[in-house]
Motif scaffolding. Structure first.
Motif, PDB file in Angstrom:
ATOM      1  N   LYS A 169       0.841  -1.194   0.000  1.00 53.11           N
ATOM      2  CA  LYS A 169       0.000   0.000   0.000  1.00 53.11           C
ATOM      3  C   LYS A 169       0.879   1.249   0.000  1.00 53.11           C
ATOM      4  O   LYS A 169       0.554   2.242  -0.642  1.00 53.11           O
ATOM      5  N   LYS A 170       1.985   1.193   0.707  1.00 53.60           N
ATOM      6  CA  LYS A 170       2.903   2.336   0.766  1.00 53.60           C
ATOM      7  C   LYS A 170       3.415   2.682  -0.634  1.00 53.60           C
ATOM      8  O   LYS A 170       3.480   3.853  -1.011  1.00 53.60           O
ATOM      9  N   GLU A 171       3.775   1.663  -1.410  1.00 55.72           N
ATOM     10  CA  GLU A 171       4.261   1.886  -2.778  1.00 55.72           C
ATOM     11  C   GLU A 171       3.128   2.433  -3.661  1.00 55.72           C
ATOM     12  O   GLU A 171       3.353   3.345  -4.464  1.00 55.72           O
ATOM     13  N   ALA A 172       1.922   1.922  -3.496  1.00 55.05           N
ATOM     14  CA  ALA A 172       0.773   2.408  -4.266  1.00 55.05           C
ATOM     15  C   ALA A 172       0.465   3.859  -3.918  1.00 55.05           C
ATOM     16  O   ALA A 172       0.185   4.677  -4.808  1.00 55.05           O
ATOM     17  N   ASP A 173       0.538   4.197  -2.629  1.00 56.26           N
ATOM     18  CA  ASP A 173       0.309   5.581  -2.202  1.00 56.26           C
ATOM     19  C   ASP A 173       1.356   6.519  -2.798  1.00 56.26           C
ATOM     20  O   ASP A 173       1.034   7.637  -3.219  1.00 56.26           O
ATOM     21  N   ARG A 174       2.594   6.065  -2.850  1.00 53.88           N
ATOM     22  CA  ARG A 174       3.654   6.898  -3.438  1.00 53.88           C
ATOM     23  C   ARG A 174       3.386   7.118  -4.922  1.00 53.88           C
ATOM     24  O   ARG A 174       3.611   8.208  -5.447  1.00 53.88           O
ATOM     25  N   PHE A 175       2.905   6.087  -5.615  1.00 55.16           N
ATOM     26  CA  PHE A 175       2.555   6.210  -7.023  1.00 55.16           C
ATOM     27  C   PHE A 175       1.493   7.296  -7.216  1.00 55.16           C
ATOM     28  O   PHE A 175       1.605   8.137  -8.109  1.00 55.16           O
ATOM     29  N   ALA A 201       0.062  12.790  -9.039  1.00 58.25           N
ATOM     30  CA  ALA A 201      -0.422  14.154  -8.796  1.00 58.25           C
ATOM     31  C   ALA A 201       0.647  15.172  -9.172  1.00 58.25           C
ATOM     32  O   ALA A 201       0.351  16.201  -9.800  1.00 58.25           O
ATOM     33  N   LYS A 202       1.900  14.881  -8.828  1.00 61.96           N
ATOM     34  CA  LYS A 202       3.005  15.777  -9.191  1.00 61.96           C
ATOM     35  C   LYS A 202       3.176  15.833 -10.708  1.00 61.96           C
ATOM     36  O   LYS A 202       3.472  16.895 -11.264  1.00 61.96           O
ATOM     37  N   LEU A 203       2.973  14.710 -11.370  1.00 59.19           N
ATOM     38  CA  LEU A 203       3.065  14.644 -12.825  1.00 59.19           C
ATOM     39  C   LEU A 203       1.980  15.515 -13.455  1.00 59.19           C
ATOM     40  O   LEU A 203       2.245  16.293 -14.377  1.00 59.19           O
ATOM     41  N   THR A 204       0.777  15.414 -12.939  1.00 51.89           N
ATOM     42  CA  THR A 204      -0.360  16.198 -13.444  1.00 51.89           C
ATOM     43  C   THR A 204      -0.120  17.700 -13.263  1.00 51.89           C
ATOM     44  O   THR A 204      -0.448  18.499 -14.134  1.00 51.89           O
ATOM     45  N   LYS A 205       0.500  18.075 -12.151  1.00 49.46           N
ATOM     46  CA  LYS A 205       0.786  19.482 -11.860  1.00 49.46           C
ATOM     47  C   LYS A 205       2.001  20.006 -12.631  1.00 49.46           C
ATOM     48  O   LYS A 205       2.302  21.187 -12.580  1.00 49.46           O
ATOM     49  N   GLY A 206       2.723  19.108 -13.296  1.00 52.38           N
ATOM     50  CA  GLY A 206       3.908  19.512 -14.037  1.00 52.38           C
ATOM     51  C   GLY A 206       5.155  19.657 -13.177  1.00 52.38           C
ATOM     52  O   GLY A 206       6.169  20.187 -13.623  1.00 52.38           O
ATOM     53  N   GLU A 207       5.097  19.147 -11.949  1.00 45.32           N
ATOM     54  CA  GLU A 207       6.250  19.233 -11.043  1.00 45.32           C
ATOM     55  C   GLU A 207       7.330  18.216 -11.397  1.00 45.32           C
ATOM     56  O   GLU A 207       8.499  18.404 -11.079  1.00 45.32           O
ATOM     57  N   GLN A 209      12.971  15.577 -12.534  1.00 46.52           N
ATOM     58  CA  GLN A 209      12.565  16.739 -11.752  1.00 46.52           C
ATOM     59  C   GLN A 209      13.690  17.758 -11.798  1.00 46.52           C
ATOM     60  O   GLN A 209      14.837  17.429 -11.483  1.00 46.52           O
ATOM     61  N   ASP A 210      13.357  18.960 -12.212  1.00 50.67           N
ATOM     62  CA  ASP A 210      14.349  20.037 -12.320  1.00 50.67           C
ATOM     63  C   ASP A 210      15.540  19.620 -13.176  1.00 50.67           C
ATOM     64  O   ASP A 210      16.690  19.919 -12.854  1.00 50.67           O
ATOM     65  N   GLY A 211      15.266  18.884 -14.257  1.00 51.06           N
ATOM     66  CA  GLY A 211      16.310  18.478 -15.187  1.00 51.06           C
ATOM     67  C   GLY A 211      17.167  17.313 -14.737  1.00 51.06           C
ATOM     68  O   GLY A 211      18.119  16.949 -15.417  1.00 51.06           O
ATOM     69  N   LYS A 212      16.841  16.719 -13.606  1.00 52.27           N
ATOM     70  CA  LYS A 212      17.631  15.601 -13.080  1.00 52.27           C
ATOM     71  C   LYS A 212      16.789  14.341 -13.012  1.00 52.27           C
ATOM     72  O   LYS A 212      15.583  14.388 -12.795  1.00 52.27           O
ATOM     73  N   THR A 213      17.453  13.201 -13.154  1.00 56.39           N
ATOM     74  CA  THR A 213      16.791  11.909 -12.984  1.00 56.39           C
ATOM     75  C   THR A 213      16.718  11.596 -11.502  1.00 56.39           C
ATOM     76  O   THR A 213      17.730  11.668 -10.794  1.00 56.39           O
ATOM     77  N   VAL A 214      15.525  11.252 -11.034  1.00 52.00           N
ATOM     78  CA  VAL A 214      15.313  10.864  -9.645  1.00 52.00           C
ATOM     79  C   VAL A 214      14.916   9.395  -9.637  1.00 52.00           C
ATOM     80  O   VAL A 214      14.030   8.980 -10.379  1.00 52.00           O
ATOM     81  N   VAL A 215      15.598   8.616  -8.806  1.00 54.57           N
ATOM     82  CA  VAL A 215      15.311   7.191  -8.657  1.00 54.57           C
ATOM     83  C   VAL A 215      14.846   6.974  -7.223  1.00 54.57           C
ATOM     84  O   VAL A 215      15.532   7.373  -6.283  1.00 54.57           O
ATOM     85  N   GLU A 216      13.675   6.350  -7.083  1.00 51.89           N
ATOM     86  CA  GLU A 216      13.115   6.117  -5.755  1.00 51.89           C
ATOM     87  C   GLU A 216      12.886   4.639  -5.497  1.00 51.89           C
ATOM     88  O   GLU A 216      12.531   3.891  -6.401  1.00 51.89           O
TER      89      GLU A 216
END
Length: 113
Positions: free
Chosen positions: A20-26, A31-37, A74-81
């Motif tokens: 559930k934690k992974e699903a919540d993070r998704f 939401a961040k993707l939709t906002k363009g963040e 994000q901000d021109g950088k690759t983020v791996v989570e």
């Protein structure tokens, strides 16, 4: 069905997650993707940490791979989570080594959630 840490697989928006934690993070990342963040959100991205190698006896030692839970820009950088519920045990120790190899090989710091 539960895993050894009693996490249940969860399906959200047609995607199956290990917890559930992974699903919540998704959902948060969507939401961040939709906002363009953030952009280019992907899940279960595979990185080769150590390539396959031939041993002296002619057999092949398999490659060592790391599969990131989420990768995005994000901000021109690759983020791996990587979403973690527990920070103990053998599985976490293996993850810690792979996290260090990601930094050494790709210059990417894996962000633990």
């Amino acid at each position: 069905m539960t895993n050894k840490y009693h996490a249940r697989k969860v399906t959200v928006l047609g995607h199956e997650f290990d917890s559930k934690k992974e699903a919540d993070r998704f959902l948060t990342l969507c939401a961040k993707l939709t906002k363009g963040e953030i952009s280019d959100l992907r899940g279960q991205v595979e990185y080769e940490l150590i390539p396959a190698q031939k041993k002296a006896n002619g057999k092949t030692e398999r490659a060592v791979k790391y599969i990131a839970d989420f990768v995005y820009r994000q901000d021109g950088k690759t983020v791996v989570e990587d979403v973690k519920g527990y920070r103990d045990g053998a599985a976490y120790r293996i993850f810690a080594i792979k996290r260090k190899l990601m930094l050494q090989r790709y210059g990417i710091e894996v962000k633990e959630i």
